[in-house]
Design a protein around this motif. Structure first.
Motif, short mmCIF file in Angstrom:
data_model
loop_
_atom_site.label_atom_id
_atom_site.label_comp_id
_atom_site.label_asym_id
_atom_site.label_seq_id
_atom_site.Cartn_x
_atom_site.Cartn_y
_atom_site.Cartn_z
N GLU A 423 0.85 -1.20 0.00
CA GLU A 423 0.00 0.00 0.00
C GLU A 423 0.88 1.25 0.00
O GLU A 423 1.76 1.39 0.85
CB GLU A 423 -0.89 -0.01 1.24
N GLN A 424 0.67 2.14 -0.93
CA GLN A 424 1.46 3.35 -1.02
C GLN A 424 0.84 4.45 -0.17
O GLN A 424 -0.32 4.80 -0.32
CB GLN A 424 1.58 3.83 -2.47
N ASN A 427 4.81 9.28 -1.89
CA ASN A 427 5.70 8.93 -2.99
C ASN A 427 6.87 8.06 -2.52
O ASN A 427 7.40 7.27 -3.29
CB ASN A 427 6.24 10.20 -3.66
N ASP A 428 7.26 8.24 -1.27
CA ASP A 428 8.45 7.56 -0.78
C ASP A 428 8.17 6.54 0.32
O ASP A 428 9.10 5.95 0.87
CB ASP A 428 9.44 8.58 -0.24
N PHE A 430 5.75 3.16 1.85
CA PHE A 430 4.83 2.08 1.53
C PHE A 430 4.60 1.21 2.77
O PHE A 430 5.49 1.09 3.63
CB PHE A 430 5.40 1.21 0.40
N LEU A 458 7.53 -4.96 -5.13
CA LEU A 458 7.91 -3.59 -5.44
C LEU A 458 9.30 -3.62 -6.06
O LEU A 458 10.27 -4.02 -5.41
CB LEU A 458 7.88 -2.71 -4.20
#
Length: 473
Positions: A423-424, A427-428, A430, A458
């Protein structure tokens, strides 16, 4: 290397498979199981927050998770309709940053829930503790956990509790105190055989009785629960049969002087065999820090195949009986990761990731230590030369890994995470494997999240310069 006598965890690590109860589940598709639930308790499908507390919490619709929407106006406790005496209880919970809660067995005896992440020496008010009693302005009888294996806020954690209710005679007089036979947090026994002489502080029912409800505290901060299950208290195997197997006499032998490695100023690096799922890995190193962050590295795969918080390594079985087992055992809460290379050449980003390497495919070139005693592993395989620098983060949030690749890097990819889902959050940042840990990457990298036979992966394409990422838990 400092060896410490630390008897209790050794008993817990080298044990036979316990006899578990037949569990029933408290359904969390509605609030039917609870007495007059307050407005702060709601049913959701899932909950997401982060370890910094800066991300606005978000929920998904559905069922299976119960969430405390704590506020100054709504902060009631949640009380089950059903009552129990002896019981085995297990549940998963998610703490928010700096939050506080608790679960009361029989509404009287509290196991503390608290954001105790990264605290090296847990006290009686930290997560997993049996909370103190209180009288005339004094606290007493609180029991702190053996070690702190708490995860970061926003990650799912798990309790397993064995509770024996107080005993009463025909006149209603108490003849035996309540007792917590064991409390496990994230798979590690942190409380063992502790009596409680009376109700703990802030209990709902100060008078002790044979049965009582479960109470989930709602007046100290947001918290979420799921998979609440209960069963009858089932007797464990006899203590004398829970230790190291003696291959000559064929019985479980009591260890008198266990060998426990405790890192000091610089990390400890220990070579032993290690269990990995259904196999034993032979070419591995375990690295532990004084901050109680630890990991194990398979030098024949270039993989960090497990990380954990808590005490470092029990090497009794690597020394006992001439070390015939050669086995080390992590003493904390282990997160298992893939035992496969982290770097590979692929035709494109959709190609299947290679599995475990054949033994002779990996050419090890040893490792070097930096000024802080932290290793950079060096190896080559399939035309690639790789330097794998692993360091404990100064913040103690987790580990930082930097991959430097040379050779034909035109189609080189790095697989940074694998899990049931990814799950994000930003942007950096998860969440990986059902909120088991966080993965933090450089914002300049362009990750690809894809589905594969291994679950979700990922990947980032190697940009020609070192790739650094952090694993936080």
């Amino acid at each position: 290397m400092q060896h410490t006598k630390f008897f209790l965890p050794v008993i817990l690590m080298f044990n036979l498979v316990p006899v578990w109860a037949q569990f029933q589940t408290i359904e969390l598709t509605s609030l039917e199981a609870f007495q007059n639930p307050g407005k702060n308790w709601v049913i959701v499908g899932d909950m997401t927050t982060d370890y910094t507390g800066k991300l606005k919490a978000r929920e998904t619709a559905g069922g299976g998770v119960i969430m405390n929407h704590y506020s100054s106006k709504n902060q009631s406790d949640l009380i089950t309709k059903q009552e129990w005496g002896d019981m085995e209880l297990e549940f998963e919970f998610m703490m928010f940053k700096n939050s506080n809660s608790g679960v009361y067995l029989q509404g009287r005896y509290e196991i503390q829930l608290y954001d105790s992440w990264k605290k090296p020496d847990p006290a009686w008010y930290d997560v997993g503790a049996i909370y103190s009693r209180y009288n005339d302005g004094y606290s007493y009888e609180g029991t702190q956990p053996i070690m702190n294996v708490a995860k970061a806020p926003g990650l799912w954690q798990k309790f397993q509790i064995r509770f024996r209710a107080p005993r009463f005679n025909d006149k209603g007089e108490k003849t035996e105190n309540a007792r917590f036979e064991s409390v496990r947090l994230n798979g590690v026994a942190i409380i063992r055989e502790v009596e409680v002489s009376g109700c703990t502080r802030a209990c709902l029912f100060p008078e002790e009785k044979p049965t009582g409800p479960l109470v989930f505290q709602g007046d100290h901060g947001p918290v979420a629960f799921r998979n609440i299950r209960y069963g009858k208290l089932v007797a464990l195997l006899p203590p004398e049969k829970r230790d190291i197997w003696d291959r000559n006499s064929h019985f479980w032998k009591t260890t008198v002087n266990p060998m426990v490695v405790t890192p000091a100023v610089k990390p400890e690096i220990i070579r032993t065999f290690l269990k990995y799922r259904d196999t034993t890995l032979t070419h591995v190193l375990s690295v532990g820090a004084a901050s109680e962050l630890n990991y194990s590295y398979n030098v024949k795969q270039g993989s960090i195949f497990q990380v954990w918080r808590g005490k470092f390594l029990d090497v009794t079985a690597a020394w006992w009986d001439r070390g015939w087992m050669q086995l080390g055992v992590p003493m904390g809460a282990v997160i298992t990761l893939p035992n496969a290379p982290v770097v590979a050449s692929l035709p494109d980003q959709n190609a299947e990731w290679p599995g475990e390497l054949a033994f002779d495919d990996m050419h090890n070139k040893g490792y070097v230590l930096d000024q802080h005693g932290q290793p950079t592993f060096r190896y080559a395989y399939r035309g690639l030369n790789i330097e794998d620098k692993i360091a404990f983060m100064a913040s103690n949030d987790g580990i930082s890994r930097t991959l430097t690749v040379s050779g034909n890097t035109g189609n080189v990819f790095c697989r940074l995470a694998v899990g049931k889902n990814i799950e994000q959050l930003r942007n950096d940042l998860f969440l990986v494997d059902d909120k088991s840990y966080y993965l933090q990457i450089d914002k300049k990298l362009k990750p690809v999240i894809r589905q594969s036979p291994a679950g979700y992966e990922l990947l980032v394409k190697y940009p020609g310069t070192p790739v650094t990422y952090n694993m936080i838990w």
